[in-house]
Design a protein around this motif. Structure first.
Motif, mmCIF file in Angstrom:
data_model
loop_
_atom_site.group_PDB
_atom_site.id
_atom_site.type_symbol
_atom_site.label_atom_id
_atom_site.label_comp_id
_atom_site.label_asym_id
_atom_site.label_seq_id
_atom_site.Cartn_x
_atom_site.Cartn_y
_atom_site.Cartn_z
ATOM 1 N N TRP A 21 19.316 30.400 24.530
ATOM 2 C CA TRP A 21 17.968 30.372 25.076
ATOM 3 C C TRP A 21 17.039 29.678 24.095
ATOM 4 N N ILE A 22 16.012 29.059 24.634
ATOM 5 C CA ILE A 22 15.020 28.367 23.815
ATOM 6 C C ILE A 22 13.781 29.249 23.703
ATOM 7 N N PRO A 23 13.402 29.646 22.483
ATOM 8 C CA PRO A 23 12.231 30.507 22.333
ATOM 9 C C PRO A 23 10.941 29.725 22.492
ATOM 10 N N PRO A 24 9.833 30.426 22.673
ATOM 11 C CA PRO A 24 8.539 29.739 22.742
ATOM 12 C C PRO A 24 8.203 29.102 21.395
ATOM 13 N N MET A 25 7.792 27.834 21.431
ATOM 14 C CA MET A 25 7.429 27.111 20.207
ATOM 15 C C MET A 25 6.161 26.313 20.468
ATOM 16 N N CYS A 26 5.085 26.667 19.771
ATOM 17 C CA CYS A 26 3.784 26.038 20.008
ATOM 18 C C CYS A 26 3.853 24.539 19.759
ATOM 19 N N GLN A 27 3.217 23.784 20.653
ATOM 20 C CA GLN A 27 3.222 22.326 20.572
ATOM 21 C C GLN A 27 1.870 21.740 20.162
ATOM 22 N N TYR A 28 0.781 22.410 20.477
ATOM 23 C CA TYR A 28 -0.566 21.958 20.098
ATOM 24 C C TYR A 28 -0.845 20.534 20.591
ATOM 25 N N VAL A 29 -0.553 20.268 21.855
ATOM 26 C CA VAL A 29 -0.726 18.913 22.383
ATOM 27 C C VAL A 29 -1.689 18.850 23.570
ATOM 28 N N VAL A 30 -2.388 19.952 23.853
ATOM 29 C CA VAL A 30 -3.338 19.928 24.970
ATOM 30 C C VAL A 30 -4.645 19.326 24.452
ATOM 31 N N ASP A 31 -4.678 18.005 24.381
ATOM 32 C CA ASP A 31 -5.830 17.323 23.788
ATOM 33 C C ASP A 31 -7.110 17.542 24.574
ATOM 34 N N ALA A 32 -7.002 17.786 25.881
ATOM 35 C CA ALA A 32 -8.186 18.040 26.694
ATOM 36 C C ALA A 32 -8.780 19.422 26.435
ATOM 37 N N GLU A 33 -8.054 20.267 25.708
ATOM 38 C CA GLU A 33 -8.507 21.604 25.326
ATOM 39 C C GLU A 33 -8.860 22.474 26.535
ATOM 40 N N ASP A 34 -8.146 22.243 27.629
ATOM 41 C CA ASP A 34 -8.411 22.984 28.859
ATOM 42 C C ASP A 34 -7.266 23.921 29.238
ATOM 43 N N GLY A 35 -6.246 24.016 28.381
ATOM 44 C CA GLY A 35 -5.120 24.894 28.655
ATOM 45 C C GLY A 35 -4.129 24.385 29.673
ATOM 46 N N VAL A 36 -4.328 23.195 30.204
ATOM 47 C CA VAL A 36 -3.476 22.654 31.269
ATOM 48 C C VAL A 36 -2.261 21.948 30.657
ATOM 49 N N PRO A 37 -1.051 22.272 31.107
ATOM 50 C CA PRO A 37 0.133 21.590 30.581
ATOM 51 C C PRO A 37 0.106 20.093 30.874
ATOM 52 N N THR A 38 0.799 19.342 30.034
ATOM 53 C CA THR A 38 0.737 17.888 30.022
ATOM 54 C C THR A 38 2.118 17.285 30.280
ATOM 55 N N PRO A 39 2.206 15.953 30.416
ATOM 56 C CA PRO A 39 3.525 15.324 30.522
ATOM 57 C C PRO A 39 4.433 15.658 29.335
ATOM 58 N N TRP A 40 3.845 15.885 28.166
ATOM 59 C CA TRP A 40 4.671 16.281 27.012
ATOM 60 C C TRP A 40 5.444 17.558 27.330
ATOM 61 N N HIS A 41 4.776 18.507 27.966
ATOM 62 C CA HIS A 41 5.445 19.769 28.272
ATOM 63 C C HIS A 41 6.556 19.576 29.294
ATOM 64 N N LEU A 42 6.360 18.679 30.256
ATOM 65 C CA LEU A 42 7.426 18.371 31.209
ATOM 66 C C LEU A 42 8.656 17.844 30.473
ATOM 67 N N MET A 43 8.436 16.913 29.537
ATOM 68 C CA MET A 43 9.542 16.349 28.769
ATOM 69 C C MET A 43 10.172 17.396 27.859
ATOM 70 N N HIS A 44 9.330 18.141 27.150
ATOM 71 C CA HIS A 44 9.782 19.124 26.170
ATOM 72 C C HIS A 44 10.647 20.193 26.834
ATOM 73 N N ILE A 45 10.133 20.805 27.880
ATOM 74 C CA ILE A 45 10.862 21.875 28.560
ATOM 75 C C ILE A 45 12.059 21.316 29.316
ATOM 76 N N GLY A 46 11.860 20.177 29.966
ATOM 77 C CA GLY A 46 12.953 19.574 30.714
ATOM 78 C C GLY A 46 14.121 19.159 29.846
ATOM 79 N N SER A 47 13.846 18.729 28.617
ATOM 80 C CA SER A 47 14.935 18.278 27.745
ATOM 81 C C SER A 47 15.888 19.413 27.401
ATOM 82 N N PHE A 48 15.355 20.612 27.237
ATOM 83 C CA PHE A 48 16.217 21.753 26.925
ATOM 84 C C PHE A 48 17.029 22.172 28.144
#
Length: 358
Positions: A21-48
């Protein structure tokens, strides 16, 4: 040959294809500072998920804006965030992984500069977009600004916020939910006598210090389907004789199981500065003790970097699940690599990758 690591595990109504299992690991990439997931999160989670993991847990996600570690963290306090999570979850599930989300409030460790991407460190100033932090008691984490002690109305509001985020997690299609009760964030701050000096019903003995977590668990359990697994991450020890201990965590684990928690994600530390003896598998003994003493399923995490090491942890009953963190960042295909090294036939190598696994 043993292959416990690659065997399925079922919690409530959910079967996971393996124990990697992959544990939660902070990415700090929500540059809009609105809490909304980004394409980075799609790639990050999808890769695992593509790499064969049995489950992927989305990083610490704020249940309120003020609960984020930094302004660049994820959130799940509104429907816009929920709707942005949905396609990410669906994509990872289409690759065979189960997807969970860690609901969190950073407490006195909120309102800080992200770990990377800025020149600053420590607490944000108001001019930098910082906010007043909260905690069980007005005790600062070393190097950070002092928090305000929560009153009972504030506690009740946060319990409701966890429940609301859990409801949105269900609506977004997540397979399971994890409550963050570790690493010196708000729930852990209540659990530890090093940060909780309250004299009301939320302080004192283990029952009092656990009350906030129990109320969150009850509220979240009421919002998610009966057959959906619920996890809690705990720091089994503060690495300080006056703080949380492993036997106390085992006692707490049994109490949480009685309230509908299905697995304890065992980590350590984070609430106070401590001299931690870091090394390969250094937190596994804590997970093993919690499992043996409580009878509750656990995961182990912390410098589990090799397939045979992970296999040994699961095969010998020290933990039910191996959380692969930093090594998965280096190799998102850890589970597929483990199948090759342990000589286990699996049927979830992605078809475009078959030529590499013949």
């Amino acid at each position: 040959m043993s292959h416990a690591l690659l065997e399925p595990i079922t919690l409530r109504g959910t079967t996971f294809r393996n124990r990697v299992w992959i544990p939660p690991m902070c990415q700090y990439v929500v540059d809009a500072e609105d809490g909304v997931p980004t394409p980075w999160h799609l790639m990050h989670i999808g890769s695992f998920a593509r790499g064969g993991a049995g489950a992927v847990i989305v990083e610490a996600t704020g249940v309120v804006p003020e609960g984020r570690i930094s302004p660049r963290d994820l959130g799940l306090w509104n429907d816009t965030q929920r709707d942005a999570f949905a396609p990410i979850v669906s994509f990872a599930q289409s690759l065979g992984a189960k997807v969970g989300i860690q609901l969190a409030h950073a407490g006195r460790k909120a309102s800080t500069h992200p770990e990377w991407g800025t020149d600053g460190t420590g607490s944000l100033t108001e001019a930098e977009g910082g906010w007043q932090t909260v905690a069980p008691s007005a005790l600062a984490f070393e190097g950070l600004d002092a928090p305000v002690a929560l009153d009972e109305a504030g506690i009740a509001d946060l319990v409701s916020a966890f429940a609301d985020s859990a409801r949105r997690a269900v609506e977004a299609g997540f397979d399971f939910v994890e409550i963050h009760g570790a690493h010196g964030y708000l729930v852990h701050e209540f659990l530890s006598p090093l940060s909780n000096e309250r004299t009301d019903a939320y302080g004192g003995d283990l029952a009092g210090r656990s009350r906030f977590l129990f109320e969150i668990v009850d509220a979240v359990r009421a919002e998610i389907p009966q057959d959906m697994p619920l996890l809690v991450r705990l720091s089994a020890t503060d690495w300080n004789d006056a703080g949380v201990t492993v036997p106390e965590t085992a006692e707490l684990a049994a109490l949480l199981a009685d309230r509908g928690v299905d697995l304890i994600d065992v980590s350590t530390g984070g609430n106070v500065l401590a001299d931690i003896p870091v090394g390969p598998g250094y937190q596994v003994p804590a997970a093993a003790e919690v499992r043996a003493s409580s009878g509750v399923p656990v995961s182990a995490v912390g410098m589990i970097d090799e397939p045979k090491q992970a296999e040994q942890i699961v095969a010998t009953g020290q933990a039910d699940v191996a959380m692969i963190g930093r090594e998965a960042l280096r190799d998102p295909n850890f589970a597929l690599r483990a199948a090759r090294e342990l000589r286990v036939d699996i049927d979830y190598v992605p078809r475009p990758y078959h030529r590499a696994y013949k």
